[in-house]
Enzyme design. Structure first.
Site, PDB file in Angstrom:
ATOM      1  N   GLN A 129      30.207  49.403  42.181  1.00 42.50           N
ATOM      2  CA  GLN A 129      30.680  48.033  42.035  1.00 42.50           C
ATOM      3  C   GLN A 129      29.890  47.128  42.955  1.00 42.50           C
ATOM      4  O   GLN A 129      29.170  47.587  43.832  1.00 42.50           O
ATOM      5  CB  GLN A 129      32.164  47.956  42.408  1.00 42.50           C
ATOM      6  CG  GLN A 129      32.455  48.445  43.823  1.00 42.50           C
ATOM      7  CD  GLN A 129      33.902  48.789  44.018  1.00 42.50           C
ATOM      8  OE1 GLN A 129      34.761  48.081  43.508  1.00 42.50           O
ATOM      9  NE2 GLN A 129      34.180  49.861  44.750  1.00 42.50           N
ATOM     10  N   ASP A 189      40.206  49.971  52.326  1.00 46.04           N
ATOM     11  CA  ASP A 189      39.844  49.315  53.571  1.00 46.04           C
ATOM     12  C   ASP A 189      40.455  49.958  54.806  1.00 46.04           C
ATOM     13  O   ASP A 189      40.070  49.652  55.922  1.00 46.04           O
ATOM     14  CB  ASP A 189      40.302  47.863  53.520  1.00 46.04           C
ATOM     15  CG  ASP A 189      41.776  47.778  53.190  1.00 46.04           C
ATOM     16  OD1 ASP A 189      42.590  47.899  54.116  1.00 46.04           O
ATOM     17  OD2 ASP A 189      42.118  47.649  52.007  1.00 46.04           O
ATOM     18  N   GLU A 234      38.332  58.275  48.282  1.00 45.93           N
ATOM     19  CA  GLU A 234      37.746  56.963  47.927  1.00 45.93           C
ATOM     20  C   GLU A 234      36.374  57.249  47.316  1.00 45.93           C
ATOM     21  O   GLU A 234      35.551  57.916  47.927  1.00 45.93           O
ATOM     22  CB  GLU A 234      37.643  56.116  49.198  1.00 45.93           C
ATOM     23  CG  GLU A 234      36.694  54.941  49.138  1.00 45.93           C
ATOM     24  CD  GLU A 234      37.134  53.863  48.157  1.00 45.93           C
ATOM     25  OE1 GLU A 234      38.188  53.265  48.382  1.00 45.93           O
ATOM     26  OE2 GLU A 234      36.427  53.649  47.158  1.00 45.93           O
ATOM     27  N   ASP A 257      35.483  61.286  43.401  1.00 44.62           N
ATOM     28  CA  ASP A 257      36.327  60.876  42.277  1.00 44.62           C
ATOM     29  C   ASP A 257      37.738  61.445  42.452  1.00 44.62           C
ATOM     30  O   ASP A 257      37.922  62.661  42.578  1.00 44.62           O
ATOM     31  CB  ASP A 257      35.676  61.386  40.986  1.00 44.62           C
ATOM     32  CG  ASP A 257      36.532  61.106  39.761  1.00 44.62           C
ATOM     33  OD1 ASP A 257      37.504  60.335  39.866  1.00 44.62           O
ATOM     34  OD2 ASP A 257      36.209  61.663  38.694  1.00 44.62           O
ATOM     35  N   ALA A 258      38.722  60.537  42.437  1.00 41.87           N
ATOM     36  CA  ALA A 258      40.097  60.961  42.699  1.00 41.87           C
ATOM     37  C   ALA A 258      40.622  61.926  41.635  1.00 41.87           C
ATOM     38  O   ALA A 258      41.392  62.835  41.949  1.00 41.87           O
ATOM     39  CB  ALA A 258      41.007  59.734  42.782  1.00 41.87           C
ATOM     40  N   ASP A 274      46.618  53.440  44.915  1.00 42.00           N
ATOM     41  CA  ASP A 274      46.335  51.998  44.983  1.00 42.00           C
ATOM     42  C   ASP A 274      45.107  51.751  44.113  1.00 42.00           C
ATOM     43  O   ASP A 274      44.004  51.578  44.594  1.00 42.00           O
ATOM     44  CB  ASP A 274      46.066  51.631  46.447  1.00 42.00           C
ATOM     45  CG  ASP A 274      45.841  50.140  46.626  1.00 42.00           C
ATOM     46  OD1 ASP A 274      46.027  49.390  45.653  1.00 42.00           O
ATOM     47  OD2 ASP A 274      45.463  49.734  47.742  1.00 42.00           O
ATOM     48  N   TYR A 333      47.647  37.548  44.678  1.00 39.37           N
ATOM     49  CA  TYR A 333      47.518  38.254  43.400  1.00 39.37           C
ATOM     50  C   TYR A 333      47.931  37.334  42.254  1.00 39.37           C
ATOM     51  O   TYR A 333      48.785  36.459  42.449  1.00 39.37           O
ATOM     52  CB  TYR A 333      48.436  39.488  43.381  1.00 39.37           C
ATOM     53  CG  TYR A 333      47.868  40.706  44.071  1.00 39.37           C
ATOM     54  CD1 TYR A 333      46.765  40.631  44.902  1.00 39.37           C
ATOM     55  CD2 TYR A 333      48.466  41.953  43.890  1.00 39.37           C
ATOM     56  CE1 TYR A 333      46.283  41.749  45.540  1.00 39.37           C
ATOM     57  CE2 TYR A 333      47.980  43.080  44.528  1.00 39.37           C
ATOM     58  CZ  TYR A 333      46.887  42.968  45.351  1.00 39.37           C
ATOM     59  OH  TYR A 333      46.406  44.091  45.980  1.00 39.37           O
TER      60      TYR A 333
END
Lengths: 317, 317
Positions: B98, B112, B132, B163-164, B182, B252
């Protein structure tokens, strides 16, 4: 009573008369859709920031060339813009007090009849006075938002078109059981007078002992200093109790709106636990309209405050 | 744990290296700041909508010439833009997954370290795995947001960059007491896989009996159909309990974020009434950081749901 505001985003209306086609093409002068039941000083109205730029309605100017200037200049929401797509402008006209626009996507405040509609659920209410300075808001709501304006049809409603400050000044002492103030934003804006001590003193005087005031009171995310000011004033005047509550309104800056709830000295009022839970109101059955947002759960949740609010609004218990 | 997101709006950082000055002048390709602990399929990342146009960061493109097109095309928030003023871009670089940007005004998600920081309040936690996919998110957080990235410093934290979905697949059955997901938004986006049945089955398998899952789950104002889909899937898989909760996040879209809270079959979990109220956590005293948003009041309030949510999300109790 704010619950329908966001749900009305999906409201689809057909185009109808008085359309200014040009208004989708260029900046429109400042206006305010949140014209409240207690409406503003027209001279200050020019400070209210809402614009349509090429099909987007914003609570602030969002065109590129004014962005930088805006960041420093706008007193209410520096550095933030919330925009809604506007497909057609259905109505645009200048009243004596403000520019009134109707979009297919819209947020409306107290003057539209929505608060009246909700009050009418309560059979115990015998008389409902509403004071709105700007008749155009009512006319526009009747034409484009009959589902809100139906509130005016209740036979208990008495409409007073005029300045709320003058109206309240002339009310006999102790006349009302409850007063709801749905005013616009106070910073350098038209409602400055409505967050100052003399106005709250007049409101308290118009309430019976143990009477209640519900006053719109900003976003906890953005304006704890204003909340602090209002609560501090109210605590000096309302000797029953003073509470702060909030709820989610997706179309407002920061997504929340707060309320100050006060009671005058007299029979104690338990704001957190209403005597008549909203689900059991005898008038609700005749109302032919289910509540979409408000229930006893949401009522109690409205009083939950984050630690930062209690820290920044020092006068809160 | 989301509480700091909005408060970080005021975060001031100095300009530092790797700055692309041009990026304030023109459209920047799609990017996603809400890179989660469970990060996305890079091929689908292009569908994530966030743009900087002349000093404004928007969750959607807001330049005039694409406004009309956007209204029809953007799958997540048709007809709505939320913009934040950006004074300087501190960091802009393309990772394998990204485009990562750091502004003076920023919203950050799980990658973060903020969630880790909050978990570390709990002395009872012995091991914290975080998966992550995008190491750049962590590096950037460490550089620009040390107050969040401090979460990585806890000796109980084990970082897995990858990769989760793969990570979870290889976890021994019943390993975890709790999993927090999340992820980014699912509609036609990179996280589609993370809202489908196979992923939830893997999560449940990785949990012990009576283990809990907390999964980000959209806005009740915008996406009750997605919430319905997720809850429906979870109810088939999590035989302990399935709840929906929400809280205010001013940055949001629509101002709220929801959570699905599930437990696997086993010792019952009372989500509404935590065994250890957050104010009494033994680890909090050593944490040297007061909670700003979360407390027991806010925890309970998160479970209050408006009638329209219960009506539209039919599978909710």
């Amino acid at each position: 009573m704010e619950g329908d505001a966001g749900r009305d985003l999906g409201c689809q209306k057909t185009m109808d008369g008085k359309v200014n086609e040009d208004s989708t093409q260029a900046d429109i002068p400042p206006c305010c859709l949140k014209a409240g039941a207690f409406a503003p000083d027209p001279e200050l109205e020019a400070n209210c920031h809402a614009t349509v730029v090429s099909g987007w309605f914003s609570e602030q100017r969002s065109s590129d060339d004014v962005a930088k200037q805006m960041y420093f200049n706008n007193p209410m929401w520096p550095g933030e813009v919330h925009s809604l797509a506007v497909e057609k402008i259905l109505f645009k006209e200048k009243s004596d007090y403000q520019e009134v626009l109707v979009f297919e996507v819209l947020v409306v405040g107290g003057g539209d009849g929505g608060v009246l509609r909700e009050i009418s659920r309560h059979n115990s209410v015998e008389l409902i006075d509403i004071c709105e300075i700007d008749k155009m808001v009512i006319d526009v709501s009747r034409k484009f938002f009959p589902e809100l304006a139906v509130g005016f049809e209740d036979s208990r409603v008495h409409l007073h078109v005029g300045d709320a400050v003058e109206f309240i000044r002339n009310i006999p002492e102790g006349k009302y059981d409850a007063i709801i103030v749905d005013s616009s934003d106070p910073v350098a804006g038209p409602a400055q007078e409505l967050v100052e001590r003399p106005f709250f003193e007049m409101l308290a005087r118009a309430l019976r002992p143990g009477g209640v005031l519900c006053n719109m009171a900003e976003s906890m995310w953005l304006h704890t200093h204003l909340i602090q000011d209002m609560i501090s004033v109210c605590q000096k005047i309302f000797k029953g109790s003073v509470h702060y509550a909030w709820t989610s309104v997706p179309t407002y800056p920061s997504g929340v709106i707060g309320y100050i709830l006060c009671s005058t000295e007299g029979p104690p009022v338990d704001f957190r636990n209403p005597i008549n839970p909203i689900e059991k109101l005898e008038g609700a059955l005749d109302h032919h309209r289910e509540l979409k947002f408000y229930n006893s759960q949401m009522h109690r949740a409205a009083f939950a405050l984050p630690p930062f609010v209690r820290k920044e609004v020092k006068c809160l218990m």
